[in-house]
Design a protein around this motif. Structure first.
Motif, short mmCIF file in Angstrom:
data_model
loop_
_atom_site.label_atom_id
_atom_site.label_comp_id
_atom_site.label_asym_id
_atom_site.label_seq_id
_atom_site.Cartn_x
_atom_site.Cartn_y
_atom_site.Cartn_z
N GLY A 11 38.64 38.41 48.77
CA GLY A 11 38.49 39.39 49.91
C GLY A 11 37.74 39.30 51.25
N ILE A 12 37.72 39.60 52.19
CA ILE A 12 36.74 38.86 52.94
C ILE A 12 35.54 38.36 52.76
N SER A 66 31.00 36.58 43.56
CA SER A 66 30.45 37.76 44.32
C SER A 66 29.84 38.54 45.16
N ASP A 67 30.21 40.15 44.71
CA ASP A 67 30.33 40.97 46.09
C ASP A 67 28.64 40.64 47.03
N ARG A 81 38.00 43.39 43.25
CA ARG A 81 37.77 42.33 43.08
C ARG A 81 39.58 42.32 41.21
N ALA A 82 39.84 42.87 40.28
CA ALA A 82 40.29 42.66 39.11
C ALA A 82 42.08 43.12 40.41
N ASP A 83 41.83 43.81 41.15
CA ASP A 83 43.86 43.76 41.55
C ASP A 83 44.12 41.99 41.42
N ALA A 85 44.61 39.92 38.95
CA ALA A 85 45.16 40.19 38.20
C ALA A 85 46.95 39.39 38.68
N ARG A 86 46.84 38.88 39.82
CA ARG A 86 47.76 38.58 41.17
C ARG A 86 47.88 37.37 40.83
N ALA A 87 46.31 36.78 39.87
CA ALA A 87 46.04 35.33 40.40
C ALA A 87 47.57 34.25 39.68
#
Ligand code: ADP
Length: 201
Positions: free
Chosen positions: A14-15, A135-136, A165-167, A170-172
């Motif tokens: 994420g950004i 962390s957010d 974050r979970a998405d 999951a792609r990692a």
């Protein structure tokens, strides 16, 4: 040494997670890096690009008088409308992938890094996906530092419009954490680089 087409390591998160910071660390180790989100900007700032014309048909109110995507609309229009944001990414994705692919083929290296917050969610021809996780709280603090004119609400809405974050996780194929210092970033990048070099040289 001669190389065939390099493997593609997609560096995402994420950004504010620290993608660019990791990309600079890979670059310092000699790995060619490209910012796919910057490529997206070159596309939507070119009024003559077919993708930009497509955007203009779908979102006439988001265009500048010269026919490019008006600056600021990513946070004033698209950040507030997830469906519009998805549509924009869908239009831009093939153009960005074509540019990134063309650039990659010209690099002389065992692997290259494509950095992207867009995650290029689907159809990403990645050999491997590395997610930068943070962390957010740290992300919000970094975004606010980098954009002093943004309100707390704008920072929150930008974080909220990212994939959860979970998405990302999951792609990692690999996850690296960025809640420490810049020295930690350099040390983690060096470990990853040794692994990828072993895998792909
Ligand atoms: P992203 O590319 O994911 O949006 P950046 O790598 O640009 O995130 O990081 C956002 C800001 O936070 C930048 O100003 C960067 O220098 C800073 N930053 C990132 N990671 C760290 C860290 N581990 N320690 C200190 N500053 C950091």
């Amino acid at each position: 040494m001669s190389f065939t087409s390099p493997k593609v390591l997609v560096l995402t998160g994420g950004i504010g997670s620290g993608k660019s910071t990791f990309a600079r660390a890979f670059e310092a180790l000699g790995v060619p890096c490209i910012d796919a989100d910057a490529l997206a900007r070159t596309v939507h700032q070119d009024p003559a690009h077919p993708a930009t014309m497509h955007i203009a048909r779908a979102f006439p109110h988001a265009m500048a008088p010269d026919g490019s995507l008006a600056r600021g609309t990513l946070r004033t229009i698209f950040a507030l409308d997830p469906a519009a944001n998805e549509e924009l990414k869908r239009i831009l994705r093939p153009a960005v992938l074509a540019l990134a692919d063309d650039w990659s083929r010209r690099q002389q290296a065992p692997y290259v890094v494509w950095e992207s917050a867009l995650a290029m969610d689907q159809a990403m021809p990645a050999t491997r996906v590395l997610v930068v996780d943070s962390s957010d709280r740290n992300r919000a603090a970094r975004i606010a530092l980098r954009n002093p004119d943004w309100t707390g609400e704008q920072v929150a809405s930008i974080i909220a419009m990212q994939l959860p974050r979970a998405d990302y996780l999951a792609r990692a194929d690999d996850v690296t954490h960025n809640d420490g210092t810049l020295d930690d970033v350099r040390a983690l990048t060096l470990q990853l680089h040794h692994r990828y070099t072993d895998m792909w040289s």
